[in-house]
Design a protein around this motif. Structure first.
Motif, PDB file in Angstrom:
ATOM      1  N   MET A   1       0.840  -1.194   0.000  1.00  0.00           N
ATOM      2  CA  MET A   1       0.000   0.000   0.000  1.00  0.00           C
ATOM      3  C   MET A   1       0.877   1.247   0.000  1.00  0.00           C
TER       4      MET A   1
ATOM      5  N   GLU B   1      -5.199   5.665   5.404  1.00  0.00           N
ATOM      6  CA  GLU B   1      -6.664   5.631   5.312  1.00  0.00           C
ATOM      7  C   GLU B   1      -7.217   4.362   5.958  1.00  0.00           C
ATOM      8  N   ARG B   2      -6.572   3.226   5.691  1.00  0.00           N
ATOM      9  CA  ARG B   2      -7.036   1.975   6.292  1.00  0.00           C
ATOM     10  C   ARG B   2      -6.862   1.986   7.814  1.00  0.00           C
TER      11      ARG B   2
ATOM     12  N   GLU C   1      -2.741   5.253   1.336  1.00  0.00           N
ATOM     13  CA  GLU C   1      -3.719   4.160   1.478  1.00  0.00           C
ATOM     14  C   GLU C   1      -3.612   3.516   2.853  1.00  0.00           C
TER      15      GLU C   1
END
Length: 237
Positions: free
Chosen positions: A186, A193-194, A190
């Motif tokens: 990632m 965000e996760r 990303e």
């Protein structure tokens, strides 16, 4: 909606979308309340996976038992000899010592770009007897016109697989024909965000789980967090 078209040589296989049998292999209809026994159907990810396929049923009246004794496969059932009167032995045979096959003769046609994947039936994962047949995975593409045989793993020495009338013995799922993906790390954005999603769920768990938390008979704590997020995600489609 995608269609799976069926052509049957043996109507007793009666393929259908896999259902959770309650009461049955998926457990008993215990409510989600303190003191209840937990069962597989209480787990939403398992239930979704189990219902995501097509189950096939053993079509013959006589029970078939497949055992391994002294390293050799043994097939037992109340069947007549080939060519004799009465019901014939189902089309099972050894496939070396480690596997056996069922000459199943069923055609499941999917659209171009898709394939069928044979799998062990989900009741295998709830069984405590060791008697559920273990179907070996296989990927069959849309242009192959007939599934001629199905491969099963042989039972361990001294164990027995049992095929009974109208019991599901394998599952088929519909999957993309080509595995056109790769594993990549990632990006930092990303991953952040996760991580934020994870922390928000954790921080909101008390609210999301409100009025849905229960402790089973084995002192295992359950709640409806995943179930409620899934319902919200589906409502947005």
């Amino acid at each position: 909606m995608r269609q799976v078209k069926v052509r049957l040589m043996e109507p007793g296989l009666r393929p259908r979308r896999t259902r959770l049998e309650i009461p049955g292999w998926a457990g008993d209809p215990e409510p989600r309340t303190d003191g209840s026994q937990e069962y597989a159907w209480h787990c939403i990810p398992f239930s979704e996976a189990a219902k995501g396929g097509i189950e096939l049923f053993y079509p013959y009246d006589a029970e078939l038992r497949v055992s391994t004794r002294d390293g050799k496969l043994v097939f037992e059932g109340d069947f007549a000899e080939p060519g004799g009167p009465g019901p014939q032995r189902p089309p099972f045979r050894s496939f070396g010592d480690a596997y056996y096959t069922y000459q199943i003769l069923i055609d499941l046609k999917v659209e171009e770009g898709w394939a069928i994947k044979t799998e062990t039936h989900p009741r295998f994962y709830t069984d405590r007897t060791g008697t559920v047949p273990v179907a070996v995975p296989a990927l069959i593409r849309h242009w192959w016109p007939m599934m001629y045989f199905m491969v099963f793993k042989s039972p361990d020495e001294g164990r027995t697989h049992v095929f009974r009338k109208d019991e599901p013995f394998m599952q088929v799922t519909v999957v993309p024909a080509d595995d056109d993906f790769e594993l990549v790390a990632m990006s930092e954005e990303e991953a952040a965000e996760r991580e934020l999603q994870s922390r928000r769920i954790y921080a909101s768990r008390e609210t999301l789980a409100a009025d849905s938390q229960w402790t089973s008979a084995t002192n295992t704590v359950f709640d409806g967090t995943y179930r409620r997020i899934l319902g919200a995600a589906k409502s947005q489609r």
